[in-house]
Design a protein around this motif. Sequence first.
Motif, mmCIF file in Angstrom:
data_model
loop_
_atom_site.group_PDB
_atom_site.id
_atom_site.type_symbol
_atom_site.label_atom_id
_atom_site.label_comp_id
_atom_site.label_asym_id
_atom_site.label_seq_id
_atom_site.Cartn_x
_atom_site.Cartn_y
_atom_site.Cartn_z
ATOM 1 N N SER A 178 0.822 -1.205 0.000
ATOM 2 C CA SER A 178 0.000 0.000 0.000
ATOM 3 C C SER A 178 0.858 1.258 0.000
ATOM 4 O O SER A 178 0.599 2.202 -0.759
ATOM 5 C CB SER A 178 -0.933 -0.011 1.221
ATOM 6 O OG SER A 178 -1.700 1.172 1.265
ATOM 7 N N VAL A 179 1.887 1.277 0.846
ATOM 8 C CA VAL A 179 2.781 2.447 0.914
ATOM 9 C C VAL A 179 3.540 2.601 -0.396
ATOM 10 O O VAL A 179 3.681 3.707 -0.932
ATOM 11 C CB VAL A 179 3.746 2.323 2.103
ATOM 12 C CG1 VAL A 179 4.888 3.330 1.987
ATOM 13 C CG2 VAL A 179 2.999 2.528 3.406
ATOM 14 N N ARG A 180 4.023 1.487 -0.921
ATOM 15 C CA ARG A 180 4.744 1.560 -2.193
ATOM 16 C C ARG A 180 3.859 2.171 -3.278
ATOM 17 O O ARG A 180 4.301 3.030 -4.066
ATOM 18 C CB ARG A 180 5.201 0.163 -2.603
ATOM 19 C CG ARG A 180 5.939 0.154 -3.965
ATOM 20 C CD ARG A 180 5.074 -0.268 -5.137
ATOM 21 N NE ARG A 180 5.695 0.122 -6.407
ATOM 22 C CZ ARG A 180 5.425 -0.423 -7.569
ATOM 23 N NH1 ARG A 180 4.534 -1.397 -7.643
ATOM 24 N NH2 ARG A 180 6.008 0.020 -8.670
ATOM 25 N N ARG A 181 2.611 1.760 -3.340
ATOM 26 C CA ARG A 181 1.725 2.256 -4.393
ATOM 27 C C ARG A 181 1.360 3.724 -4.182
ATOM 28 O O ARG A 181 1.214 4.484 -5.154
ATOM 29 C CB ARG A 181 0.479 1.376 -4.473
ATOM 30 C CG ARG A 181 0.811 -0.033 -4.953
ATOM 31 C CD ARG A 181 -0.404 -0.892 -5.195
ATOM 32 N NE ARG A 181 -0.014 -2.190 -5.741
ATOM 33 C CZ ARG A 181 -0.859 -3.081 -6.237
ATOM 34 N NH1 ARG A 181 -2.166 -2.827 -6.257
ATOM 35 N NH2 ARG A 181 -0.417 -4.237 -6.724
ATOM 36 N N TYR A 182 1.227 4.128 -2.922
ATOM 37 C CA TYR A 182 0.988 5.545 -2.655
ATOM 38 C C TYR A 182 2.165 6.385 -3.153
ATOM 39 O O TYR A 182 1.980 7.416 -3.817
ATOM 40 C CB TYR A 182 0.768 5.784 -1.162
ATOM 41 C CG TYR A 182 0.698 7.255 -0.813
ATOM 42 C CD1 TYR A 182 -0.488 7.964 -0.955
ATOM 43 C CD2 TYR A 182 1.839 7.946 -0.394
ATOM 44 C CE1 TYR A 182 -0.546 9.328 -0.685
ATOM 45 C CE2 TYR A 182 1.796 9.306 -0.115
ATOM 46 C CZ TYR A 182 0.605 9.985 -0.261
ATOM 47 O OH TYR A 182 0.562 11.339 -0.006
ATOM 48 N N PRO A 223 -3.759 0.705 -11.521
ATOM 49 C CA PRO A 223 -4.494 1.614 -10.625
ATOM 50 C C PRO A 223 -3.590 2.591 -9.880
ATOM 51 O O PRO A 223 -4.054 3.655 -9.466
ATOM 52 C CB PRO A 223 -5.188 0.661 -9.637
ATOM 53 C CG PRO A 223 -5.206 -0.662 -10.321
ATOM 54 C CD PRO A 223 -3.996 -0.708 -11.185
ATOM 55 N N TYR A 224 -2.322 2.228 -9.704
ATOM 56 C CA TYR A 224 -1.401 3.074 -8.943
ATOM 57 C C TYR A 224 -0.467 3.888 -9.849
ATOM 58 O O TYR A 224 0.596 4.334 -9.431
ATOM 59 C CB TYR A 224 -0.566 2.225 -7.969
ATOM 60 C CG TYR A 224 0.082 1.007 -8.584
ATOM 61 C CD1 TYR A 224 1.358 1.087 -9.150
ATOM 62 C CD2 TYR A 224 -0.578 -0.214 -8.602
ATOM 63 C CE1 TYR A 224 1.962 -0.026 -9.705
ATOM 64 C CE2 TYR A 224 0.014 -1.340 -9.166
ATOM 65 C CZ TYR A 224 1.287 -1.239 -9.716
ATOM 66 O OH TYR A 224 1.874 -2.347 -10.272
ATOM 67 N N LYS A 225 -0.887 4.110 -11.063
ATOM 68 C CA LYS A 225 -0.119 4.910 -12.016
ATOM 69 C C LYS A 225 0.175 6.297 -11.444
ATOM 70 O O LYS A 225 -0.630 6.867 -10.705
ATOM 71 C CB LYS A 225 -0.918 5.038 -13.305
ATOM 72 C CG LYS A 225 -0.246 5.811 -14.421
ATOM 73 C CD LYS A 225 -1.114 5.790 -15.671
ATOM 74 C CE LYS A 225 -0.466 6.573 -16.819
ATOM 75 N NZ LYS A 225 -1.298 6.500 -18.048
#
Length: 388
Positions: free
Chosen positions: A18-22, A91-93
Amino acid sequence: MNEKLYQLLDNSFDDMVSVRRYLHQHPEVSFHETNTAQFIQDFYQELGVEFRSNVGGNGVVARIEGGKPGKTVALRADFDALPIQDQKDVPYKSTVPGVMHACGHDGHTSTLLHLAKAIHELKDELAGTYVFIHQHAEEYAPGGAISMIEDGCLDGVDVIFGTHLWSMMEPNTIQYVSGPIMAAADRIEITVQGAGGHGASPHQTKDAIVIASQLVTNFQQLVSRRVDPIESAVLSIGSFVSDNAFNIIADSAELKGTVRTFSPEIRDLMESEIHRIAEGTALMNNCEINVAYTRGYPAVVNHDKETAFLRDVAKEVPGVKEVIQTIPQMGGEDFAYYLEQVPGTFFFTGAQPENAYPHHHPRFDFDESAMLSAAKTLGAAALTYQKQ
């Protein structure tokens, strides 16, 4: 104790992703990573972990004291992004136009944050001190490492370990090299000043495009004919600019490129030979050629003892598929500066996704499970080193 650490890391994997994608959605380029640095600080503040901000610029250094005396181990992750447009359909683009994490530094950051969280939970049972170096500006020389070192990030440190998630290597493998693992990375900028004129009257000009082309061609012989074949060197011209109308002979041309070497002697040779070839080409064409040779990061040279130690530790880490002695890479890394100051080693953690693209590609991504292997290996190295 390592087993407790592994369990805590397994439990935090969803948060790690989650943190990586943020971070992937909110990238910042080198020397402008203020929001990322604040995110890291907020993470440590919430944990109640001591940290210093603005270390050598945007760097953040957290420190966890174990409940027992021991050695001081530093672990490092970089957190800057690149000026590249994210072309992935995920989704995390990246939400920032023209900026993306195209080298895995978002993963490095999340890995180190969650490793710090796990070590913090175990601190009363641990020996020694653990220093978490969150470095800004790895991607752009002079880089963040050297300024962070000058600001004291290595004070009292006995050893340092670092890893790079590597998208073109088998996922969850640990790949190591004793000695040079990444190259010195230098920059060249060359201006050819000729004499422009009408395309119909070339005899009245000194054609900067032709002269610059001679330079590019002559440079190709530098590695093949001046460098010992046993040694390694790369000279790549990445930019050739001389913008004119179709019927104008160029007055000037600009070349930009990079030089990669491992040996200090070959590095010196490449620099001197580039100047010599430029001077000879200028003399032959009766023109002016200016060369700016800027030395970037030195080669990353791993220490033998610490590399062998890391190799042996990694073989016992659950989830690591294989520990492999690999070959050096010609990419540059300012982790080199840390290894010039204290013993340590830098290794690759394989993170090849299903559809793999190389680092610095607009579709770059990595297998997120590799973050867990990286965290466990770094954590095992840090804890096991206390027994040395």
